[in-house]
Design a protein around this motif. Structure first.
Motif, PDB file in Angstrom:
ATOM      1  N   UNK A  11       0.872  -1.177   0.000  1.00  0.00           N
ATOM      2  CA  UNK A  11       0.000   0.000   0.000  1.00  0.00           C
ATOM      3  C   UNK A  11       0.905   1.220   0.000  1.00  0.00           C
ATOM      4  N   UNK A  45      -8.113 -10.791  -0.812  1.00  0.00           N
ATOM      5  CA  UNK A  45      -8.622  -9.832  -1.787  1.00  0.00           C
ATOM      6  C   UNK A  45      -7.875  -9.926  -3.105  1.00  0.00           C
ATOM      7  N   UNK A  48      -9.332 -12.922  -4.894  1.00  0.00           N
ATOM      8  CA  UNK A  48     -10.669 -12.713  -5.438  1.00  0.00           C
ATOM      9  C   UNK A  48     -10.696 -11.616  -6.493  1.00  0.00           C
ATOM     10  N   UNK A  50     -10.092  -8.555  -6.157  1.00  0.00           N
ATOM     11  CA  UNK A  50     -10.567  -7.248  -5.684  1.00  0.00           C
ATOM     12  C   UNK A  50      -9.414  -6.252  -5.710  1.00  0.00           C
ATOM     13  N   UNK A  51      -8.212  -6.749  -5.371  1.00  0.00           N
ATOM     14  CA  UNK A  51      -7.022  -5.905  -5.418  1.00  0.00           C
ATOM     15  C   UNK A  51      -6.004  -6.566  -6.337  1.00  0.00           C
ATOM     16  N   UNK A  52      -5.309  -5.770  -7.138  1.00  0.00           N
ATOM     17  CA  UNK A  52      -4.245  -6.364  -7.954  1.00  0.00           C
ATOM     18  C   UNK A  52      -2.970  -6.488  -7.114  1.00  0.00           C
ATOM     19  N   UNK A  53      -2.186  -7.535  -7.324  1.00  0.00           N
ATOM     20  CA  UNK A  53      -0.936  -7.656  -6.572  1.00  0.00           C
ATOM     21  C   UNK A  53       0.089  -6.643  -7.058  1.00  0.00           C
ATOM     22  N   UNK A  66      -4.745 -11.487 -12.678  1.00  0.00           N
ATOM     23  CA  UNK A  66      -4.612 -10.224 -13.411  1.00  0.00           C
ATOM     24  C   UNK A  66      -5.054 -10.368 -14.862  1.00  0.00           C
TER      25      UNK A  66
END
Lengths: 323, 255
Positions: A11, A45, A48, A50-53, A66
């Motif tokens: 983040x 996440x 699923x 919801x968030x890209x690595x 992705x």
């Protein structure tokens, strides 16, 4: 079924997940274990879509999160920590809506909705407004909507959080029932839950993978040493705690004695055995023969934090004697 | 397309499950009723004045009633639109239900189109209330129907593009109040932009006044269908929806 390779999620300021790799085979129930803020939710996440690595790869049923997110999403049933419910909808209406979103064919929709509601024990609440449901029922509605499209993989983020013990047992039972046909990842920070339900555990702490092993292996690795909680009341009344502590430490098989607290005359200790030794019988005999009152003696389970300390080998750094 | 419709239906139901839809409809019915009454009253008074003066100039219902009333509606819309769009994404982001949509096999564009269609349909339903009042004109007079239809088309186009802009603003925040207030400010600005045209006749002035949303409605209110205005509205709709998809995407990466 699920493959995670070198997954990192950063983040703005902190690293939530740091270079994690693991694999989950078809039909397994895997416990995803870690204290709060360890990166469990973030990993889920990513899985699923919801968030890209930030870097690394993750794939579900052979589809990369992705590259082919739609294919991945089709195969996943996801229950976030707070079930994503619309309070203004009725239970049946909501489960139906999720079914439609997940691409359940129109002809099968009603049957699937009924089936999911039956399996999650919400059939009697079908016509209630979600806003009027209790926390336990909301969780079950969330679960019903997660399994509506019969996904290959179920990802459950703290499915038992905020439930009372009865509901907790029910939910875990339900998850066990689902196991055969689905691959399940469930996250929690409560150890006994994992012991009851999961075949394998993945333990992460502060974003790093600490251990991934079967439940039995992990148990034998951890339970080598016995922890015993003892409460003693010296009969004379003028006995210093050092005397008691010394006597306990001198027993054979005892590796460490930690003073916990004193409540009036009562003194509590935590005694740790050497690897593979059982010390409860000897402790009791020793205390009684010294003519002290033995008020309590029980095997203390390891808390999750202690497991982390043991697994990460950090216990050497932790100062002994304090709690 | 099917998924867009599913999301749209759900959104519409949500509007009607809460007091928002009914509140806005009631609000609009009241305001429009008043404006309509005022316009008709002025028309009647003017008509009798003309007769008393002995001049029998034909008075046009479309020009005296429909056009001013429709111009008013295009401004009332600026107040209604933020209240429709403010919850579109902000609410879902706040309660976390956006996680359901984002982890379902649905593309961002399908989500956005579904929600925007729902907003457009609700706005159309609100506008529809005014048709009851206008129907009265047909009972007692002979207004021209075509210009009325064209001005409705204009209202819908104008609403659609502001709703697209509102959807974008709602996607930028998780706070409904901020989303509503932000949309209101943008709507208001897009309305007053053409005021500069009155005194600034330079090219910059012309460009700025071209950007005004209400300025493009004037032709529609007259019953004139000009492709220039349609193109303007369509491109603003496209821009709004495009920005929303970008914002959706960027949120995912920033998260």
């Amino acid at each position: 079924m699920i493959k995670v390779d070198g997954l990192t999620k950063r983040y703005a300021r902190n690293v939530a997940v740091d270079n994690i790799s693991f694999e989950v085979e078809k039909g397994q129930i895997v416990g995803f274990l870690g204290p709060n803020g360890a990166g469990k939710t973030t990993t889920m996440r990513v899985l699923t879509c919801f968030l890209p690595p930030t870097s690394g790869k993750a794939s579900v049923a052979g589809f990369d999160v992705l590259e082919q997110p739609i294919e991945v999403k089709r195969r996943i049933g996801y229950l976030p920590e707070t079930p994503p419910l619309y309070p203004e909808m009725e239970v049946k209406e909501y489960v139906r809506y999720v079914g439609q979103l997940k691409g359940v064919a129109h002809s099968e929709l009603d049957a699937k909705v009924n089936e999911a509601c039956e399996r999650c024990n919400v059939a009697d609440m079908k016509n209630r407004l979600i806003a009027k449901l209790s926390k336990g029922y909301r969780q079950r509605v969330g679960l019903a909507s997660a399994i509506i499209h019969n996904p290959d993989v179920l990802i459950l983020d703290e499915p038992t959080a905020g439930l009372d013990p009865e509901q907790r047992k029910e939910t875990l039972g339900l998850i066990r029932e689902l196991a055969g046909s689905h691959t399940i990842i469930l996250s929690t920070h409560i150890l006994p839950e994992v012991e009851q339900t999961c075949q394998r555990v993945i333990i992460i702490s502060k974003g790093k993978l600490v251990a991934t092993d079967t439940m039995e292996n992990l148990n034998s690795r951890l339970r080598g040493a016995e922890m015993v909680a003892v409460e003693v009341e010296p009969r004379g009344g003028d006995l210093a705690r050092e005397t008691v502590q010394q006597r306990l430490e001198q027993l054979s098989g005892v590796s460490r004695v930690v003073f916990k607290e004193a409540r009036g005359q009562r003194l509590s200790f935590e005694v740790e055995s050497l690897q593979g030794r059982s010390i409860r019988a000897e402790l009791a005999r020793s205390i009684v023969s010294a003519d002290w009152n033995l008020l309590e003696l029980h095997a203390a389970g390891l808390s999750l934090e202690e497991i982390f300390l043991q697994l990460t080998g950090a216990e050497k750094a932790a100062p002994g004697g304090t709690k | 397309m099917n998924l867009v419709w599913i999301i749209c239906k759900k959104e519409l139901k949500s509007y009607f499950a809460s007091p928002i839809a009914y509140g806005l409809m009631a609000f609009f019915a009241l305001i429009f009723g008043y404006f309509f009454y005022a316009a008709v009253a002025i028309f009647v008074v003017r008509g009798t004045e003309m007769q008393m003066m002995g001049r029998s100039m034909p008075m046009d219902l479309n020009e005296w009633v429909v056009r001013p009333v429709m111009m008013n509606v295009s401004v009332i819309g600026l107040f209604i639109i933020p209240m429709i769009t403010m919850r579109l994404f902000a609410e879902e982001k706040k309660t976390g239900t956006i996680e359901l949509l984002a982890t379902s096999p649905v593309t961002d564009l399908q989500i956005i189109l579904g929600k925007w269609f729902a907003a457009v349909l609700l706005y159309a339903a609100i506008l529809g209330i005014s048709a009851f009042d206008l129907a009265i004109l047909f009972l007692y007079g002979k207004p021209d129907g075509m210009p009325i239809l064209i001005s409705y088309l204009g209202l819908l186009l104008q609403g659609s593009c502001l709703l697209a802009v509102g959807a974008f603003i709602s996607n930028c925040t998780r706070n409904q109040i901020i989303a509503g207030a932000g949309t209101f400010v943008v709507c208001l600005l897009l309305w007053v932009l053409d005021w500069v045209a009155a005194y600034d006749t330079s090219t910059t002035g012309k460009v700025i006044s071209y950007l005004s949303v209400t300025g493009h409605f004037e032709n529609f209110a007259k019953g004139v269908l000009d492709s220039k205005d349609v193109v303007y509205y369509l491109s603003l709709i496209f821009l709004g929806l495009f920005l929303t998809t970008r914002s959706m995407e960027s949120l995912r990466w920033r998260a």
